[in-house]
Design an enzyme around this catalytic site. Structure first.
Site, PDB file in Angstrom:
ATOM      1  N   ARG A   3       0.835  -1.206   0.000  1.00  0.00           N
ATOM      2  CA  ARG A   3       0.000   0.000   0.000  1.00  0.00           C
ATOM      3  C   ARG A   3       0.872   1.258   0.000  1.00  0.00           C
ATOM      4  O   ARG A   3       0.959   1.970  -0.989  1.00  0.00           O
ATOM      5  CB  ARG A   3      -0.943  -0.014   1.227  1.00  0.00           C
ATOM      6  CG  ARG A   3      -2.123   0.972   1.124  1.00  0.00           C
ATOM      7  CD  ARG A   3      -1.795   2.418   1.455  1.00  0.00           C
ATOM      8  NE  ARG A   3      -1.325   2.616   2.822  1.00  0.00           N
ATOM      9  CZ  ARG A   3      -0.935   3.789   3.285  1.00  0.00           C
ATOM     10  NH1 ARG A   3      -0.929   4.866   2.503  1.00  0.00           N
ATOM     11  NH2 ARG A   3      -0.481   3.895   4.529  1.00  0.00           N
ATOM     12  N   ASP A   4       1.558   1.523   1.092  1.00  0.00           N
ATOM     13  CA  ASP A   4       2.301   2.775   1.226  1.00  0.00           C
ATOM     14  C   ASP A   4       3.518   2.819   0.322  1.00  0.00           C
ATOM     15  O   ASP A   4       3.989   3.892  -0.058  1.00  0.00           O
ATOM     16  CB  ASP A   4       2.717   2.968   2.688  1.00  0.00           C
ATOM     17  CG  ASP A   4       3.118   4.399   2.999  1.00  0.00           C
ATOM     18  OD1 ASP A   4       2.909   5.274   2.153  1.00  0.00           O
ATOM     19  OD2 ASP A   4       3.646   4.640   4.098  1.00  0.00           O
TER      20      ASP A   4
ATOM     21  N   ASN B 169       9.729   5.302   3.285  1.00  0.00           N
ATOM     22  CA  ASN B 169       9.481   4.559   4.511  1.00  0.00           C
ATOM     23  C   ASN B 169      10.803   3.980   5.004  1.00  0.00           C
ATOM     24  O   ASN B 169      11.740   3.798   4.231  1.00  0.00           O
ATOM     25  CB  ASN B 169       8.525   3.382   4.234  1.00  0.00           C
ATOM     26  CG  ASN B 169       7.103   3.821   3.984  1.00  0.00           C
ATOM     27  OD1 ASN B 169       6.372   4.152   4.909  1.00  0.00           O
ATOM     28  ND2 ASN B 169       6.694   3.828   2.722  1.00  0.00           N
TER      29      ASN B 169
ATOM     30  N   CYS C 102       3.730   9.600   1.131  1.00  0.00           N
ATOM     31  CA  CYS C 102       2.392  10.177   0.949  1.00  0.00           C
ATOM     32  C   CYS C 102       2.351  11.015  -0.319  1.00  0.00           C
ATOM     33  O   CYS C 102       3.143  11.946  -0.469  1.00  0.00           O
ATOM     34  CB  CYS C 102       2.043  11.047   2.157  1.00  0.00           C
ATOM     35  SG  CYS C 102       0.502  11.966   1.990  1.00  0.00           S
TER      36      CYS C 102
ATOM     37  N   HIS D  29       9.313   7.416   8.599  1.00  0.00           N
ATOM     38  CA  HIS D  29       9.886   7.645   7.278  1.00  0.00           C
ATOM     39  C   HIS D  29      11.337   8.085   7.442  1.00  0.00           C
ATOM     40  O   HIS D  29      11.697   8.741   8.426  1.00  0.00           O
ATOM     41  CB  HIS D  29       9.082   8.704   6.515  1.00  0.00           C
ATOM     42  CG  HIS D  29       7.791   8.185   5.991  1.00  0.00           C
ATOM     43  ND1 HIS D  29       7.395   8.356   4.679  1.00  0.00           N
ATOM     44  CD2 HIS D  29       6.787   7.496   6.581  1.00  0.00           C
ATOM     45  CE1 HIS D  29       6.207   7.796   4.488  1.00  0.00           C
ATOM     46  NE2 HIS D  29       5.820   7.268   5.636  1.00  0.00           N
TER      47      HIS D  29
END
Length: 301
Positions: free
Chosen positions: A11-12, A245, A236, A205
């Site tokens: 996802r991220d 991340n 983001c 992050h």
């Protein structure tokens, strides 16, 4: 104290990639992560495909992955419709995100704090009795690229509101890598003192190179759950400079070298990371161990 790694690359990590990652590659990657020993996998995001086109195949991915009884499968949702989609896909947990910064919340989800909390209340009512858990993330908890410093009192207040809504666990996110180790240790110590019965995750992050130091500060303050992404990719899409991340294989390598207990297979993580260029179409991702090798990898003299 065993450290639990929660993998967020599906996802991220993937959401920031320009090349569309095929549904087949997403499913194959998640199935490989299943076997590494991570405790959670953030599978996808049930949001508008217009907002995050990379995750437009959320249902297909979530419904076709292999399931491991030792892994919790999570989907990020932004509204009641997203929660309904996650429930239909039989995910174990949904992740709700609101930014401590009013400016970032408006930029990220186009809502005021009051509007976000009202939507979360509807979602909590929907989830009740379903067996699906809710995690509440406070984004920009350690600083905002638009507003600067965020008061610890404000973040504490959001945590209270989340718990009052019935959320099962809390994540504090350093969305753009603005935190430092002293800040993490001081604030997390306070949070754990006030909310000792609520499971806490740190989502860090490495935007400014302090990610692993911040993780160690979190461990010193008693945190045992951390989000990370294989290869150190992600961020983001709605915050300037939100790349990076903390890298899962770098985290696990460090924990192993320091003798800090965990249950994750480093070699399998490295193997997945080595295959990332074929999946995302680039090789310039931040992970270091995949490039340099483990410190135990010796070379001929």
């Amino acid at each position: 104290m065993t450290i639990h790694i929660q993998e967020v690359i599906p996802r991220d990590g993937f959401q920031m990639e320009k090349k569309f990652i095929t549904t087949e590659d997403k499913i194959k990657t998640i199935n490989r992560i299943n076997r590494t020993g991570v405790s959670k996998i953030e599978v996808t995001s049930f949001v508008s495909p217009k907002a995050v086109p990379q995750l437009s195949d959320a249902e297909e991915v979530a419904k076709n992955i292999e399931r491991n009884d030792d892994v919790t499968y999570v989907g990020l949702v932004a509204n009641l419709r997203g929660a309904e989609r996650a429930a239909d896909a039989r995910l174990d947990e949904i992740n709700l995100v609101m930014s401590a910064s009013a400016s970032h919340n408006k930029k990220n989800v186009n809502k005021t704090h009051e509007e976000s909390l009202a939507e979360f209340s509807k979602i909590a009512d929907f989830v009740k009795g379903s067996g699906m858990k809710i995690n509440g993330t406070v984004a920009t908890a350690f600083g905002c690229p638009f507003e600067g410093a965020i008061s610890e009192e404000a973040v504490m207040d959001f945590i209270r509101k989340y718990i009052d809504l019935g959320m099962d666990s809390i994540t504090l996110a350093d969305t753009t890598g603005m935190a430092n180790p002293n800040q993490i240790k001081r604030f997390i110590t306070d949070v754990k003192a006030h909310f000792e019965d609520t499971p806490l995750t740190l989502h860090l992050h490495d935007t400014r190179g302090m990610g692993l130091a911040n993780l160690l500060a979190g461990i010193e303050a008693g945190v045992t759950r951390f989000d990370s992404a294989i290869g150190g990719i992600g961020g983001c899409p709605f915050a300037p400079g939100a790349s990076g991340n903390i890298c899962t294989e770098d985290v696990v390598h460090m924990l192993g070298e320091m003798g800090i207990p965990h249950n994750v297979d480093l070699d399998e993580l490295i193997a997945i990371s080595k295959d990332l260029p074929d999946i995302i179409g680039r090789s310039d991702y931040p992970g270091q161990v995949v490039k340099a090798g483990k410190v135990s990898d010796l070379h001929e003299f």
